[in-house]
Write an enzyme that holds these catalytic residues in place. Structure first.
Site, PDB file in Angstrom:
ATOM      1  N   ASP A 139      63.735  32.932  81.901  1.00 12.40           N
ATOM      2  CA  ASP A 139      63.226  32.074  81.137  1.00 12.40           C
ATOM      3  C   ASP A 139      63.822  31.573  80.102  1.00 12.40           C
ATOM      4  O   ASP A 139      63.894  31.472  79.011  1.00 12.40           O
ATOM      5  CB  ASP A 139      62.009  32.665  80.277  1.00 12.40           C
ATOM      6  CG  ASP A 139      60.679  31.784  79.299  1.00 12.40           C
ATOM      7  OD1 ASP A 139      60.958  31.063  79.509  1.00 12.40           O
ATOM      8  OD2 ASP A 139      60.649  32.475  79.020  1.00 12.40           O
ATOM      9  N   THR A 157      50.839  31.596  92.845  1.00 16.44           N
ATOM     10  CA  THR A 157      50.949  31.464  91.525  1.00 16.44           C
ATOM     11  C   THR A 157      48.855  31.273  91.566  1.00 16.44           C
ATOM     12  O   THR A 157      48.410  30.756  92.299  1.00 16.44           O
ATOM     13  CB  THR A 157      50.921  29.533  91.621  1.00 16.44           C
ATOM     14  OG1 THR A 157      53.075  30.175  91.727  1.00 16.44           O
ATOM     15  CG2 THR A 157      50.483  29.229  90.389  1.00 16.44           C
ATOM     16  N   CYS A 199      39.612  33.226  85.109  1.00 17.56           N
ATOM     17  CA  CYS A 199      40.202  32.491  83.353  1.00 17.56           C
ATOM     18  C   CYS A 199      40.509  31.414  83.442  1.00 17.56           C
ATOM     19  O   CYS A 199      40.069  31.061  82.093  1.00 17.56           O
ATOM     20  CB  CYS A 199      41.784  32.691  84.662  1.00 17.56           C
ATOM     21  SG  CYS A 199      42.510  32.166  86.050  1.00 17.56           S
ATOM     22  N   CYS A 219      46.660  25.215  74.505  1.00 16.08           N
ATOM     23  CA  CYS A 219      47.133  26.812  75.242  1.00 16.08           C
ATOM     24  C   CYS A 219      47.498  27.404  73.457  1.00 16.08           C
ATOM     25  O   CYS A 219      47.831  26.841  73.128  1.00 16.08           O
ATOM     26  CB  CYS A 219      48.122  27.340  76.383  1.00 16.08           C
ATOM     27  SG  CYS A 219      48.498  28.888  76.513  1.00 16.08           S
ATOM     28  N   SER A 221      48.869  29.979  73.012  1.00 15.16           N
ATOM     29  CA  SER A 221      50.293  31.177  73.736  1.00 15.16           C
ATOM     30  C   SER A 221      51.179  29.732  72.560  1.00 15.16           C
ATOM     31  O   SER A 221      52.174  29.887  71.735  1.00 15.16           O
ATOM     32  CB  SER A 221      50.546  30.468  74.447  1.00 15.16           C
ATOM     33  OG  SER A 221      49.534  31.887  75.498  1.00 15.16           O
ATOM     34  N   CYS A 246      48.628  34.575  74.113  1.00 14.08           N
ATOM     35  CA  CYS A 246      46.495  35.588  73.798  1.00 14.08           C
ATOM     36  C   CYS A 246      47.457  35.413  75.389  1.00 14.08           C
ATOM     37  O   CYS A 246      48.103  35.203  76.378  1.00 14.08           O
ATOM     38  CB  CYS A 246      46.446  33.400  73.597  1.00 14.08           C
ATOM     39  SG  CYS A 246      44.732  33.834  74.603  1.00 14.08           S
ATOM     40  N   CYS A 249      43.002  35.234  79.600  1.00 12.82           N
ATOM     41  CA  CYS A 249      43.533  35.113  80.503  1.00 12.82           C
ATOM     42  C   CYS A 249      43.778  35.626  82.418  1.00 12.82           C
ATOM     43  O   CYS A 249      43.349  36.278  83.286  1.00 12.82           O
ATOM     44  CB  CYS A 249      44.206  33.306  81.427  1.00 12.82           C
ATOM     45  SG  CYS A 249      46.079  33.472  80.922  1.00 12.82           S
ATOM     46  N   CYS A 253      42.007  38.851  84.613  1.00 15.98           N
ATOM     47  CA  CYS A 253      41.767  39.006  85.995  1.00 15.98           C
ATOM     48  C   CYS A 253      41.233  40.123  86.930  1.00 15.98           C
ATOM     49  O   CYS A 253      41.872  40.685  86.253  1.00 15.98           O
ATOM     50  CB  CYS A 253      43.289  38.271  86.137  1.00 15.98           C
ATOM     51  SG  CYS A 253      43.956  38.804  88.120  1.00 15.98           S
TER      52      CYS A 253
END
Length: 379
Positions: A139, A157, A199, A219, A221, A246, A249, A253
Site C-alpha cells: 500500500d 473483489t 455492505c 467514505c 475511512s 470504519c 461494510c 459481510c
C-alpha cells in the site's frame, strides 16, 4: 554447469516460504491489468478519489506494474490476517462515550510488518535464483493490489471493493512482491457475493454508490484518515463515534462470520486504543499523541486531524458538562478545528435541550392528567 531453474518447483517453494514467514496465502499472477483500466479511469473521471490527488497523478500507471518496476514479469501477492481477538465491535460502536478505531489500526503499522516479511521472501527467492530483481510493495506505491490479489487467486473483489476470501473473509492485509522471473501463475477464484448487498445497505454514508464502486468522498475511512481539511457537515452526524476509519461494510459481510483471528501479536490492540474513552483521547497533547501512536498507522493523520475527528464524535455523544468543557478548552488552536468544535458544541446544546424535554415530559403528563381529572370533577 548449473541446471536450468525449475520454475514450477520454485513457485511451490515460494508459497511454503511465504507461509513460514507468516503469510496466510501466497498467489502468483502476471502483470496484465488492462481490463481494470477503463474502470479506474471512470472512477477518476467521477472524482471519486476526492482530495487524493496522487490517484489521478499516477493515472494508468496503477494498472501497469511492469511500468512501475521495469522488467517485472510476475507479481507475488500475499495476504496476512489482522482481526484481533475480542474485537469488541458492538461494545465500542454501541457506546457513544468511546472512540471507535478501525480494527486494522489498533496495533503496529502493517506497512512495516508486511514489508519486512516481503523483503525476506524476496531475499529467500534470490538465494535460489541465478539472478533476480525484486521489489516489495505494501500500500505504498501506485499499484492496484486488490485486482492483483484477485488475479492471483487470493479471493474476489466484493461489492465494497475489498478482497474477500472464502475461508478468511476480508480481515487481512495485502502485499506484493514484483519479480522478473517467469513463474507459473495461479487461477482466479469464483466470486461469492451473489445477490448480497449487505455492505451497500449498512454503509452509514451510502459511500458504495454501486456494486464494486466506492465514492471515497462519502467514505468514513476517507473522511477521518485521508481528508486534510474540514469534514462536510452532512456526514458528521453519520460518523457517530468513529474517529479513525470504519469497518461497517466488513462487519456485516456474511463471509466474515467465521473469519480467523490473527496470529500476529503486532496486530493486537494497544491497551489505550482498545475501547478508549473519547475524553481521554481528546486530552492528549501533540507530544503525547506522537508518543502513543509511534509505530502505529494512526500517526500519519497528525494531531490536528485526530482532534478534528474526536470533536465530531464528542458532538455526537449524549450531553455532558465535561464534554462541553473539553471542547471549549481546545478552541483557538486552528480555524478548521474551531469550526468542528463549534459544530460539536451546538450539537451538545441540542442534546441538553432534548434531555431536559425528556425529563420534563413525565412531569408534564402527570400535570395534564391531574388537570383532566379536576375538569372531570368540576363537570
Amino acid at each position: 554447469m548449473s541446471l536450468p531453474l525449475d520454475f514450477n518447483q520454485l513457485a511451490q517453494h515460494i508459497k511454503q516460504w511465504g507461509q513460514a514467514l507468516g503469510f496466510q496465502q501466497v498467489g502468483i499472477c502476471d502483470t496484465d491489468l488492462t481490463s481494470e483500466e477503463p474502470k479506474l479511469q471512470a472512477w477518476l473521471d467521477n472524482q471519486y478519489h476526492g482530495d487524493m490527488s496522487w490517484m489521478a497523478r499516477y493515472g494508468m500507471l496503477r494498472a501497469r506494474p511492469h511500468e512501475l518496476q521495469p522488467g517485472t514479469l510476475r507479481v507475488i501477492s500475499v495476504r496476512m490476517n489482522y482481526l484481533p481477538p475480542d474485537a469488541a465491535f458492538a461494545r465500542t460502536l454501541g457506546n457513544p462515550q468511546l472512540g471507535y478505531i478501525s480494527r486494522y489500526a489498533l496495533g503496529r503499522d502493517y506497512h512495516k510488518v508486511l514489508r519486512q516479511r516481503l523483503k525476506k521472501l524476496g531475499e529467500k527467492i534470490q538465494s535460489h535464483c541465478h539472478q533476480l530483481s525484486f521489489r516489495p510493495f505494501v500500500d505504498s506505491a501506485p499499484i492496484m493490489e486488490r485486482p492483483l490479489a484477485a488475479k492471483a487467486g487470493l479471493g474476489w473483489t466484493g461489492k465494497h471493493s475489498l478482497t474477500i476470501n472464502r475461508e478468511a473473509g476480508s480481515w487481512f492485509f495485502l502485499g506484493e512482491l514484483l519479480v522478473d522471473i517467469p513463474l507459473p501463475v495461479d487461477s482466479p477464484v469464483e466470486e461469492g457475493c451473489g445477490r448480497c448487498v449487505a455492505c451497500m445497505t449498512i454503509c452509514p454514508t451510502n459511500a458504495i454508490v454501486e456494486p464494486y464502486v466506492v465514492d471515497a468522498r462519502r467514505c468514513i475511512s476517507y473522511l477521518t484518515i485521508e481528508l486534510e481539511g474540514a469534514i462536510p457537515e452532512e456526514f458528521r452526524p453519520l460518523m457517530g463515534n468513529r474517529i479513525y476509519g470504519c469497518d461497517d461494510c466488513q462487519m456485516t459481510c456474511p463471509w466474515n462470520r467465521l473469519a480467523p483471528l490473527t496470529e500476529e501479536s503486532d496486530f493486537h490492540p494497544r491497551q489505550y486504543l482498545y475501547q478508549p474513552p473519547l475524553l481521554e483521547l481528546y486530552a492528549w497533547d501533540e507530544a503525547e499523541f506522537l508518543a502513543k501512536t509511534e509505530g502505529s498507522p494512526i500517526r500519519r493523520i497528525g494531531h490536528f486531524r485526530w482532534l478534528r475527528n474526536i470533536s465530531v464524535a464528542l458532538g455526537n455523544a449524549p450531553y455532558q458538562p465535561e464534554i462541553m468543557s473539553a471542547l471549549q478548552q481546545r478552541k483557538g488552536i486552528n480555524i478548521v478545528l474551531d469550526e468542528h468544535i463549534d459544530w460539536a458544541i451546538a450539537r451538545q446544546l441540542e442534546r441538553r435541550q432534548q434531555q431536559e424535554i425528556t425529563v420534563q415530559q413525565p412531569k408534564l403528563q402527570r400535570l395534564i392528567r391531574s388537570i383532566e381529572k379536576g375538569l372531570t370533577r368540576d363537570a
